[in-house]
Every structure is written in structure tokens, then in C-alpha cells.
Design a protein around this motif. Structure first.
Motif, PDB file in Angstrom:
ATOM      1  N   LEU A   1       0.841  -1.190   0.000  1.00 21.62           N
ATOM      2  CA  LEU A   1       0.000   0.000   0.000  1.00 21.62           C
ATOM      3  C   LEU A   1       0.883   1.249   0.000  1.00 21.62           C
ATOM      4  CD1 LEU A   1      -2.816   1.286   0.195  1.00 21.62           C
ATOM      5  CD2 LEU A   1      -2.653   1.067   2.689  1.00 21.62           C
ATOM      6  N   MET A   2       0.693   2.112  -1.004  1.00 24.30           N
ATOM      7  CA  MET A   2       1.472   3.351  -1.117  1.00 24.30           C
ATOM      8  C   MET A   2       0.702   4.559  -0.611  1.00 24.30           C
ATOM      9  SD  MET A   2       3.327   2.875  -4.826  1.00 24.30           S
ATOM     10  CE  MET A   2       1.742   2.876  -5.704  1.00 24.30           C
ATOM     11  N   ALA A   3      -0.522   4.744  -1.077  1.00 24.97           N
ATOM     12  CA  ALA A   3      -1.326   5.909  -0.691  1.00 24.97           C
ATOM     13  C   ALA A   3      -2.780   5.599  -1.026  1.00 24.97           C
ATOM     14  CB  ALA A   3      -0.856   7.178  -1.400  1.00 24.97           C
ATOM     15  N   ALA A   4      -3.650   6.530  -0.672  1.00 20.94           N
ATOM     16  CA  ALA A   4      -5.076   6.354  -0.933  1.00 20.94           C
ATOM     17  C   ALA A   4      -5.745   7.724  -0.965  1.00 20.94           C
ATOM     18  CB  ALA A   4      -5.736   5.465   0.118  1.00 20.94           C
ATOM     19  N   ILE A   5      -6.869   7.776  -1.654  1.00 24.45           N
ATOM     20  CA  ILE A   5      -7.707   8.976  -1.708  1.00 24.45           C
ATOM     21  C   ILE A   5      -8.963   8.698  -0.896  1.00 24.45           C
ATOM     22  CG2 ILE A   5      -8.994  10.544  -3.193  1.00 24.45           C
ATOM     23  CD1 ILE A   5      -7.075   9.941  -5.421  1.00 24.45           C
ATOM     24  N   VAL A   6      -9.165   9.476   0.164  1.00 29.83           N
ATOM     25  CA  VAL A   6     -10.306   9.306   1.059  1.00 29.83           C
ATOM     26  C   VAL A   6     -11.143  10.572   0.986  1.00 29.83           C
ATOM     27  CG1 VAL A   6     -11.055   8.865   3.421  1.00 29.83           C
ATOM     28  CG2 VAL A   6      -8.958   7.808   2.558  1.00 29.83           C
ATOM     29  N   ASP A   7     -12.311  10.461   0.367  1.00 31.96           N
ATOM     30  CA  ASP A   7     -13.221  11.610   0.214  1.00 31.96           C
ATOM     31  C   ASP A   7     -12.511  12.803  -0.436  1.00 31.96           C
ATOM     32  OD1 ASP A   7     -15.550  10.465   1.030  1.00 31.96           O
ATOM     33  OD2 ASP A   7     -15.382  11.112   3.118  1.00 31.96           O
ATOM     34  N   GLY A   8     -11.767  12.524  -1.499  1.00 31.78           N
ATOM     35  CA  GLY A   8     -11.103  13.584  -2.236  1.00 31.78           C
ATOM     36  C   GLY A   8      -9.815  14.088  -1.637  1.00 31.78           C
ATOM     37  N   ARG A   9      -9.301  13.429  -0.594  1.00 34.72           N
ATOM     38  CA  ARG A   9      -8.057  13.863   0.045  1.00 34.72           C
ATOM     39  C   ARG A   9      -7.035  12.746  -0.076  1.00 34.72           C
ATOM     40  NH1 ARG A   9      -7.150  15.683   6.410  1.00 34.72           N
ATOM     41  NH2 ARG A   9      -4.902  16.025   6.231  1.00 34.72           N
ATOM     42  N   LEU A  10      -5.837  13.099  -0.548  1.00 37.51           N
ATOM     43  CA  LEU A  10      -4.764  12.125  -0.719  1.00 37.51           C
ATOM     44  C   LEU A  10      -4.049  11.923   0.608  1.00 37.51           C
ATOM     45  CD1 LEU A  10      -3.164  10.362  -2.729  1.00 37.51           C
ATOM     46  CD2 LEU A  10      -1.674  12.321  -3.118  1.00 37.51           C
ATOM     47  N   MET A  11      -3.942  10.655   1.031  1.00 39.06           N
ATOM     48  CA  MET A  11      -3.329  10.313   2.310  1.00 39.06           C
ATOM     49  C   MET A  11      -2.261   9.261   2.103  1.00 39.06           C
ATOM     50  SD  MET A  11      -6.550  10.066   4.962  1.00 39.06           S
ATOM     51  CE  MET A  11      -7.668  11.441   5.213  1.00 39.06           C
ATOM     52  N   SER A  12      -1.234   9.332   2.943  1.00 42.53           N
ATOM     53  CA  SER A  12      -0.211   8.302   2.956  1.00 42.53           C
ATOM     54  C   SER A  12      -0.681   7.127   3.819  1.00 42.53           C
ATOM     55  CB  SER A  12       1.104   8.868   3.491  1.00 42.53           C
ATOM     56  OG  SER A  12       0.936   9.306   4.829  1.00 42.53           O
TER      57      SER A  12
END
Length: 251
Positions: free
Chosen positions: A178-189
Motif C-alpha cells: 500500500l502506497m497511498a489512498a484517496i479518502v473523500d477527495g483527500r490524498l493520504m499516505s
């Protein structure tokens, strides 16, 4: 006749072979011998003459300016790539959780098992090429994630916020990093996702905020009415004492 034939054969056998050479010694390539005078005149006349393209130009014209090259735009000839790009953009627009994974070497059986495991949690595993994902996300709000697509990547889409479930499933698929993710339009590490998974849901957080605000208001009201309540308590106690004193006197 036989004697003549034998004599000719002996002459051909013992005859030395002749090899004609142009010079008696090796040719000197580095310092060749000067040609004959007549040949030298012909060579000088036939010598090619090239015009100097810079002759007569000013210093400003002789300055080499950088050549302006227009940006190269690759023409997509396969319409199927446009279809895949629209599909990928549709997944990004209609998913509240988009996770990006780097894929290590994985067998087809393990990938099928991981796909089923995600499907049970209403998550979808997709893979798009660099060219298709660039067509889909270029000039959109998701364009910064293109830097993640430098090698073999997989994307997990989910219409619900299942961050904790995703982290639990990630432990069961070590082939995917897992590198990153978009949660409700916000990019998170990944570290931010772990912190987000430990937070309560929105309804619980709202209820806690309302309780904190109400407690402050109740405490303020108690502080404002503290002296009145104290005085009222003392008066009630005094009335009770006054009511008890006549009854004791009657006895």
C-alpha cells in the motif's frame, strides 16, 4: 602421343606461378607518393568546392539560438483506450476510497484469491496501464497521483469508507504494498490512513462534539446560578428549622 602428353604435364607441374603487382614494396598510406604533374593538375581541378553558409553573416546571425520544439502529442489510434480511460475516470469520480498498491511478483492463483477477498467487502481490484491512466486523469483533480504509476500498480476502488477493513485485508496480501489512498477527495499516505482508521465515525464524532458543547453550557449555567441556589438552600433550611421549633414548644 603419350610422350608428348607427359612432357606437357611435366612442364605445367614445374612451371613457377607469376603474380603481377603494381609496386615493388608496400604502399605507404600515411605518406603517399606525390602524383604525376599532369594528374595533380587534374585532381586539383576536380577537387570539390563547398560554399561557406556563414560567410557574410553578422555576429547576431551567427549566434546559435535554441530550436523551439513543439510538445509531442502522441496520437491514439486505438479507440479502446479511450473507453478504458473513461471507465477509469468514472471509478475515480464515484468512489469514496481509492487505494494505490505496488504489485510484487504474484501468481494468477494468488491474484484471483485477493480479488475474491476484496469483492466480498464490496471492493473492486483494477489495473490500468500508464498510457490509459494518463489519458483518464490528465487535467483533472486526480492528476498528482500520476507520479505513483512508475511501475506495475493496482488500484482498489470502494464506494464506502472502509479504511480499517482495507488495512486488515492488506495484511493478508503481502504481494501488494500500500502506497497511498484517496479518502473523500483527500490524498493520504499509509501512516495517515492508519491514524484515520483509529478515529471514530462521523456520527460518533458529532455526538461527542454536541456533548462537549452542552457540558460547557451546563457548567456555565451552574456557575451563574451557584449563589442563588446556595441562598435558596439556606432559606429552605431556615424555614424547616422555624417549623420544627413551635411543635417542640407545644410538647
Amino acid at each position: 602421343m603419350s610422350a608428348l602428353t607427359s612432357t606437357v604435364c611435366l612442364q605445367l607441374r614445374w612451371q613457377t606461378s607469376l603474380q603481377f603487382v603494381r609496386f615493388r614494396k608496400r604502399i605507404n598510406i600515411q605518406r603517399p607518393a606525390p602524383p604525376h604533374f599532369e594528374r595533380a593538375k587534374v585532381l586539383s581541378v576536380c577537387k570539390p568546392y563547398y560554399l561557406n553558409p556563414r560567410k557574410g553573416l553578422s555576429l547576431a546571425d551567427l549566434c546559435e539560438k535554441p530550436i523551439e520544439v513543439l510538445p509531442y502529442k502522441e496520437v491514439v489510434k486505438n479507440p479502446y483506450e479511450h473507453i478504458l480511460a473513461r471507465e477509469a475516470l468514472n471509478w475515480f469520480n464515484h468512489s469514496r476510497l481509492v487505494a494505490f498498491f505496488h504489485s510484487n511478483p504474484v501468481s494468477a492463483d494468488d491474484r484471483f484469491r485477493i480479488n475474491i477477498m476484496l469483492k466480498k467487502q464490496n471492493m473492486h481490484l483494477k489495473q490500468y496501464g500508464k498510457k490509459v491512466i494518463t489519458m483518464a486523469l490528465e487535467e483533472t483533480n486526480y492528476e498528482p497521483v500520476l507520479t505513483l504509476f512508475t511501475s506495475r500498480n493496482f488500484i482498489v476502488f470502494s464506494e464506502e469508507l472502509q479504511v480499517s477493513q482495507l488495512l486488515k485485508l492488506n495484511r493478508r496480501m503481502p504481494q501488494f504494498v500500500l502506497m497511498a489512498a484517496i479518502v473523500d477527495g483527500r490524498l493520504m499516505s499509509k501512516n495517515e490512513l492508519v491514524k484515520y482508521s483509529k478515529m471514530p465515525d462521523l456520527q460518533t464524532a458529532q455526538a461527542g462534539l454536541v456533548a462537549i458543547l452542552n457540558s460547557a453550557a451546563v457548567k456555565l449555567t451552574q456557575n451563574l446560578t451557584h449563589h442563588q441556589q446556595t441562598l435558596l438552600g439556606h432559606l429552605r433550611k431556615h424555614i424547616e428549622i422555624q417549623q420544627k421549633s413551635p411543635s417542640e414548644e407545644e410538647k
